[in-house]
Design a protein around this motif. Structure first.
Motif, PDB file in Angstrom:
ATOM      1  N   GLN A  68       8.703 -11.730 -37.102  1.00 50.20           N
ATOM      2  CA  GLN A  68       7.304 -11.183 -36.303  1.00 50.20           C
ATOM      3  C   GLN A  68       6.675 -10.398 -37.072  1.00 50.20           C
ATOM      4  OE1 GLN A  68       8.722  -9.007 -32.838  1.00 50.20           O
ATOM      5  NE2 GLN A  68       7.915 -10.575 -31.496  1.00 50.20           N
ATOM      6  N   ARG A  69       5.319 -10.379 -36.868  1.00 51.99           N
ATOM      7  CA  ARG A  69       4.463  -9.342 -37.470  1.00 51.99           C
ATOM      8  C   ARG A  69       3.971  -8.269 -36.387  1.00 51.99           C
ATOM      9  NH1 ARG A  69      -0.071 -11.496 -41.056  1.00 51.99           N
ATOM     10  NH2 ARG A  69       0.673  -9.901 -42.432  1.00 51.99           N
ATOM     11  N   LEU A  70       4.444  -7.060 -36.645  1.00 52.12           N
ATOM     12  CA  LEU A  70       4.002  -5.979 -35.758  1.00 52.12           C
ATOM     13  C   LEU A  70       2.639  -5.207 -36.266  1.00 52.12           C
ATOM     14  CD1 LEU A  70       7.620  -4.674 -35.414  1.00 52.12           C
ATOM     15  CD2 LEU A  70       6.057  -6.107 -33.957  1.00 52.12           C
ATOM     16  N   TYR A  71       1.845  -5.035 -35.292  1.00 52.61           N
ATOM     17  CA  TYR A  71       0.479  -4.320 -35.661  1.00 52.61           C
ATOM     18  C   TYR A  71       0.641  -3.013 -34.988  1.00 52.61           C
ATOM     19  CZ  TYR A  71      -1.069  -8.917 -36.941  1.00 52.61           C
ATOM     20  OH  TYR A  71      -1.332 -10.089 -37.754  1.00 52.61           O
ATOM     21  N   ARG A  72       0.084  -2.137 -35.824  1.00 52.44           N
ATOM     22  CA  ARG A  72      -0.099  -0.668 -35.326  1.00 52.44           C
ATOM     23  C   ARG A  72      -1.515  -0.173 -35.505  1.00 52.44           C
ATOM     24  NH1 ARG A  72       3.692  -0.738 -39.362  1.00 52.44           N
ATOM     25  NH2 ARG A  72       2.881   0.440 -41.404  1.00 52.44           N
ATOM     26  N   LEU A  73      -1.745   0.980 -34.934  1.00 54.38           N
ATOM     27  CA  LEU A  73      -2.973   1.697 -34.971  1.00 54.38           C
ATOM     28  C   LEU A  73      -3.055   2.637 -36.520  1.00 54.38           C
ATOM     29  CD1 LEU A  73      -5.884   2.403 -33.913  1.00 54.38           C
ATOM     30  CD2 LEU A  73      -4.680   4.282 -32.932  1.00 54.38           C
TER      31      LEU A  73
END
Length: 128
Positions: A68-73
């Motif tokens: 998975q690729r996790l995105y964050r602010l």
């Protein structure tokens, strides 16, 4: 005057409502693309395109965790927007203070009217 490219700066990138929605979701914490697709009701290609734009201006960071690729602010990238809006904060505060004063005066006038000195009724009201 030519319009700046969407990825020229964070202002242009967040001008698009769907990208702001993505930022709102990511403000709650890291999310994989599939979560964003489900939460926003958009297609995966659309979400990925918006994430790419947000990554290019630094508003979003990504990390790999397994498959998975996790995105964050990345809130630091939004600081120019914060700083720009903050310039107007004093003006807003002054206007709200003026509005509060007007509303307070209106409230005290209403109180005077309701204590039996209501000038809105004519003399004919007393005969009723």
């Amino acid at each position: 005057m030519a319009r700046a490219a969407t990825t020229a700066d964070v202002f242009n990138a967040v001008a698009e409502p769907r990208r702001r929605e993505i930022l709102d979701v990511l403000a709650e914490g890291e999310r994989p693309v599939n979560d964003l697709v489900r939460l926003l009701g958009l297609g995966q290609p659309q979400v990925s395109k918006h994430l790419r734009v947000l990554r290019e201006v630094g508003a979003v960071e990504v990390r790999d965790e397994g498959r998975q690729r996790l995105y964050r602010l990345n809130g630091r990238a939004l600081k120019p927007i914060h700083d720009w809006v903050r310039r107007y904060e004093r003006s807003w505060e002054e206007r709200f203070a003026s509005l509060d004063a007007v509303l307070e005066e209106m409230g005290s006038t209403e109180e005077e009217d309701h204590d039996g000195h209501d000038d809105r009724h004519g003399e004919g009201d007393a005969a009723r």
